[in-house]
Design a protein around this motif. Sequence first.
Motif, mmCIF file in Angstrom:
data_model
loop_
_atom_site.group_PDB
_atom_site.id
_atom_site.type_symbol
_atom_site.label_atom_id
_atom_site.label_comp_id
_atom_site.label_asym_id
_atom_site.label_seq_id
_atom_site.Cartn_x
_atom_site.Cartn_y
_atom_site.Cartn_z
ATOM 1 N N ILE A 169 -4.371 7.127 -4.359
ATOM 2 C CA ILE A 169 -3.448 6.935 -3.404
ATOM 3 C C ILE A 169 -2.000 6.809 -4.621
ATOM 4 C CG2 ILE A 169 -2.271 5.951 -1.347
ATOM 5 C CD1 ILE A 169 -5.130 5.331 -0.564
ATOM 6 N N LYS A 170 -1.135 7.172 -4.461
ATOM 7 C CA LYS A 170 0.293 6.950 -5.058
ATOM 8 C C LYS A 170 0.984 5.965 -4.352
ATOM 9 C CE LYS A 170 4.821 8.947 -6.254
ATOM 10 N NZ LYS A 170 5.756 9.935 -5.827
ATOM 11 N N TYR A 171 1.531 5.073 -5.226
ATOM 12 C CA TYR A 171 2.579 4.173 -4.729
ATOM 13 C C TYR A 171 3.801 4.410 -4.331
ATOM 14 C CZ TYR A 171 5.288 -0.142 -4.063
ATOM 15 O OH TYR A 171 6.183 -0.984 -3.376
ATOM 16 N N ALA A 172 4.345 4.557 -3.303
ATOM 17 C CA ALA A 172 5.811 4.881 -3.100
ATOM 18 C C ALA A 172 6.273 3.951 -2.455
ATOM 19 C CB ALA A 172 5.817 6.142 -2.354
ATOM 20 N N GLU A 173 7.267 3.253 -2.972
ATOM 21 C CA GLU A 173 8.184 2.089 -2.254
ATOM 22 C C GLU A 173 8.668 2.136 -1.015
ATOM 23 O OE1 GLU A 173 11.391 -1.363 -3.337
ATOM 24 O OE2 GLU A 173 11.077 0.254 -4.497
ATOM 25 N N GLY A 174 8.296 1.545 0.117
ATOM 26 C CA GLY A 174 8.496 1.627 1.417
ATOM 27 C C GLY A 174 7.570 2.697 2.182
ATOM 28 N N GLY A 175 6.831 3.378 1.555
ATOM 29 C CA GLY A 175 5.641 4.140 2.211
ATOM 30 C C GLY A 175 4.901 3.378 3.075
ATOM 31 N N ALA A 176 4.366 3.891 4.127
ATOM 32 C CA ALA A 176 3.530 3.045 5.189
ATOM 33 C C ALA A 176 2.404 2.633 4.529
ATOM 34 C CB ALA A 176 3.295 4.134 6.508
ATOM 35 N N MET A 177 1.295 3.835 3.796
ATOM 36 C CA MET A 177 0.191 3.418 3.311
ATOM 37 C C MET A 177 0.341 2.664 2.050
ATOM 38 S SD MET A 177 -3.060 3.325 3.576
ATOM 39 C CE MET A 177 -3.665 4.745 4.522
ATOM 40 N N SER A 178 1.387 2.840 1.396
ATOM 41 C CA SER A 178 1.635 2.300 0.061
ATOM 42 C C SER A 178 1.933 0.752 0.055
ATOM 43 C CB SER A 178 2.907 2.758 -0.535
ATOM 44 O OG SER A 178 2.842 3.950 -0.995
ATOM 45 N N GLU A 179 2.916 0.322 1.256
ATOM 46 C CA GLU A 179 3.078 -1.043 1.583
ATOM 47 C C GLU A 179 1.995 -1.926 1.998
ATOM 48 O OE1 GLU A 179 5.467 -2.259 0.137
ATOM 49 O OE2 GLU A 179 6.510 -0.797 -0.478
ATOM 50 N N TYR A 180 1.177 -0.825 2.889
ATOM 51 C CA TYR A 180 -0.036 -1.665 3.382
ATOM 52 C C TYR A 180 -0.971 -2.005 2.262
ATOM 53 C CZ TYR A 180 -4.915 -1.694 5.172
ATOM 54 O OH TYR A 180 -6.194 -2.028 5.303
ATOM 55 N N LEU A 181 -1.327 -1.007 1.297
ATOM 56 C CA LEU A 181 -2.085 -1.394 0.255
ATOM 57 C C LEU A 181 -1.543 -2.568 -0.726
ATOM 58 C CD1 LEU A 181 -3.104 2.396 -0.933
ATOM 59 C CD2 LEU A 181 -4.519 0.561 0.483
ATOM 60 N N ALA A 182 -0.210 -2.472 -0.784
ATOM 61 C CA ALA A 182 0.293 -3.524 -1.823
ATOM 62 C C ALA A 182 0.489 -4.800 -1.315
ATOM 63 C CB ALA A 182 1.494 -2.969 -2.282
ATOM 64 N N GLN A 183 0.625 -4.926 0.143
ATOM 65 C CA GLN A 183 1.090 -6.098 0.583
ATOM 66 C C GLN A 183 -0.022 -6.493 1.614
ATOM 67 O OE1 GLN A 183 3.880 -7.460 -0.003
ATOM 68 N NE2 GLN A 183 4.774 -5.822 -1.158
ATOM 69 N N ARG A 184 -0.812 -6.087 2.407
ATOM 70 C CA ARG A 184 -1.664 -6.399 3.612
ATOM 71 C C ARG A 184 -3.120 -6.119 3.282
ATOM 72 N NH1 ARG A 184 1.924 -3.353 5.877
ATOM 73 N NH2 ARG A 184 0.324 -2.280 7.236
ATOM 74 N N CYS A 185 -3.424 -5.026 2.549
ATOM 75 C CA CYS A 185 -4.867 -4.442 2.737
ATOM 76 C C CYS A 185 -5.930 -5.543 2.154
ATOM 77 C CB CYS A 185 -4.852 -3.255 1.848
ATOM 78 S SG CYS A 185 -6.666 -2.428 1.882
ATOM 79 N N ALA A 186 -6.861 -5.638 2.516
ATOM 80 C CA ALA A 186 -7.919 -6.793 2.167
ATOM 81 C C ALA A 186 -9.327 -5.982 2.458
ATOM 82 C CB ALA A 186 -7.897 -8.262 2.876
ATOM 83 N N VAL A 187 -10.471 -6.598 1.860
ATOM 84 C CA VAL A 187 -11.827 -5.861 1.994
ATOM 85 C C VAL A 187 -11.884 -6.634 3.321
ATOM 86 C CG1 VAL A 187 -14.206 -6.343 1.337
ATOM 87 C CG2 VAL A 187 -12.207 -6.192 -0.532
ATOM 88 N N GLY A 188 -12.650 -5.506 4.102
ATOM 89 C CA GLY A 188 -13.100 -5.858 5.387
ATOM 90 C C GLY A 188 -12.137 -5.245 6.456
ATOM 91 N N ASP A 189 -11.020 -4.889 6.057
ATOM 92 C CA ASP A 189 -10.197 -4.054 7.036
ATOM 93 C C ASP A 189 -10.740 -2.883 7.592
ATOM 94 O OD1 ASP A 189 -8.218 -6.043 6.473
ATOM 95 O OD2 ASP A 189 -6.742 -4.781 5.648
ATOM 96 N N ARG A 190 -10.416 -2.543 9.042
ATOM 97 C CA ARG A 190 -10.961 -1.395 9.607
ATOM 98 C C ARG A 190 -9.737 -0.346 9.656
ATOM 99 N NH1 ARG A 190 -16.017 -0.454 10.547
ATOM 100 N NH2 ARG A 190 -15.880 0.136 12.520
ATOM 101 N N LEU A 191 -10.477 0.936 9.052
ATOM 102 C CA LEU A 191 -9.747 2.194 9.066
ATOM 103 C C LEU A 191 -10.422 3.234 9.758
ATOM 104 C CD1 LEU A 191 -8.885 2.474 5.303
ATOM 105 C CD2 LEU A 191 -7.644 1.299 6.840
ATOM 106 N N GLU A 192 -9.659 4.436 9.989
ATOM 107 C CA GLU A 192 -10.275 5.360 10.922
ATOM 108 C C GLU A 192 -9.928 6.887 10.175
ATOM 109 O OE1 GLU A 192 -10.781 6.167 15.480
ATOM 110 O OE2 GLU A 192 -9.018 7.437 14.897
#
Length: 661
Positions: A169-192
């Motif tokens: 996954i590429k980091y793109a500043e302001g991107g929805a997935m990018s900011e999730y990975l950089a700021q909030r993502c943690a082991v145990g999070d649920r995805l679909e």
Amino acid sequence: MSFKVALSFEDGVTRFVNCGPTETVADASYKARINIPLDCRDGACGTCKSLCESGEFDGGDYIDDALTEDEAAAGFCLPCQMVPTSDLVVQIPTTSDVAKTTAAAHPATVTAVDRLAEGAFALTVELDDRAALAFLPGQYVNISVPGTDQTRSYSFSTGADAARLSFLIKYAEGGAMSEYLAQRCAVGDRLELTGPMGSFFLRESTRPLLLLAGGTGLAPVLSILETLATAGTTGRPIHLVYGTSFDTDVVYTDLLDEYTTRIPGMTWDLVVADPETVHPNSGYVTGLITPDHLHHGTADIYLCGPPPMVEAVRGHLDAEGLEVTHFYYEKFTPASAPADEQDAPAKVAASETGVVPADEPEVDAVLVVDTPAGGSSPAAPAALAPATAPVTPLPSAGARLVSRLPGDPIPSIEARPRGYTPPAPGTHPAAAHTPDTLAGIAARPDGHTPPVPGLFPAAGAVAEPRAPIAARPDGYTPPQVTRPTAATLATPRSETITSGPGVVSGEIHPTISHSDAQFDARMALELGVVELTMGRLDRARLSEFRMLAESANQYIDGDRFLDPEKFTAANSQFHEFLFRCTGNDALLQAYRLLEVTQVMNSVLPDARWVSQDIVPEHLEIVDAFETGDRDAASYLIRRHTAHAKATMRTAMDRQGLGAAS
């Protein structure tokens, strides 16, 4: 004479089918691609029991357990047995969605997130229903972004049999997935995850391979390499050209070196656009493509990168007069890129490849990759842009970067040591080219006995496997498809293109009038779909598959067409059935757009001779799916392709003689 049958569904939808004088309502429905409830087809189970509101019909043969005398007197019927004698209105006890399919959703848990480079993450997840997800090397899935209503498309970075799946996954500043990975993502999070998606995948072939990867377009190439390594490929020349913009974008060189030891016949080169690179090659991917890599036009080319790179490679091949027989590509288009920039050829070493919705300005996703079965090697990205493009900055100082486990250090990305010499390209002699005939499958192996048709597990004996084929949601719109133009069809090459939000996939082959490559392209798609659907079809779908085979076969008697035009229509429905079952619109459209289908529609209506093996092979392919025999299905599809080629060539020759006279 035929009768009109109105099928009234529980959700208020009414569909009309035409039913012949000796045709059952169920047969007519399935021929019209309306998947009404069905199981035994023999009037023994009652699964299809419906209410006839008006009209006359012959109820056929059935047992009392399926339909009692009182039920029959009240107007109930069994569509698998009833034959209309007038127009009918029949209430079907299900919704209209049963005839529609889509990719399945798979819940997952985050097990790791790695920062691989300045602008790249590797995300690893564990699926709740891993056994239900089958994918081909090169395909991708859509992943929901937690805390938003956004989804992004990412290619797998692990093998098809791995317990855990990884994505690049590429980091793109302001991107929805990018900011999730950089700021909030943690082991145990649920995805679909929803998929698999896409028509870009490794086709079955023994031809030499030329793999071209731009930046994170390396991901699907890694998937292909892992598949080849796991399969034990030997003696097949394979060359990779991997390009990035800067040294800091280079990833997975050790893994690529490892593949040269696991895959006999593999070599690879790295090229970096930055003139200040410490690596031996500075420039662009096109600068390292030579005629030797194409093996006199017999090589299969797989290209993944941004639109400018894809167009630059295509332009280079044309400008240099390099012959191409089987060319597969995928390009991910940033929504923010101007239209003229997306389409114009440009010299680009490589660029981030990502899929984003039209309303998202950043490219936030990258491609699919496959790694060893049970392995844990995550796919790594590499930003690829023109040498003048700035390096993607790191997040702000306050950003939290998650590594493999909370507290673990972020792994460093080292440049290849100065003086390193990659394996030399073109060191393998050109493989002797022989026509892609299927002589090895002309006859059945000694002792081969086709499975008995219609065998199903006894009721209650074994729980039927879950079929990850769900109903399409209301309002679903298939992705846009670009059909070949008249100008395209007039050239020696034929190109099929499928597109979705932010992604374009295509394949280029010689036209049908120049080569049998179109038939081989169809077979390659079918062999891939076997891997996605084998063991995942429920009884209703297997019954539909058999009815479609019988529907096509009724227009053939021995080696003669009884009605070639009707055969063409029915045969088309039979062959595309498995593609519809995948729920992957890109695969379905790629199949429909192959030029061989167009030629069948224009040539076969005037044909008379047909290979007498076509009829039994249709039924035996269904037999293989009923018994779950993947090897038999693959063998039969190859054999069937050889007989289809013979039929088509005979028809085309006859047509040519008629025109000449």
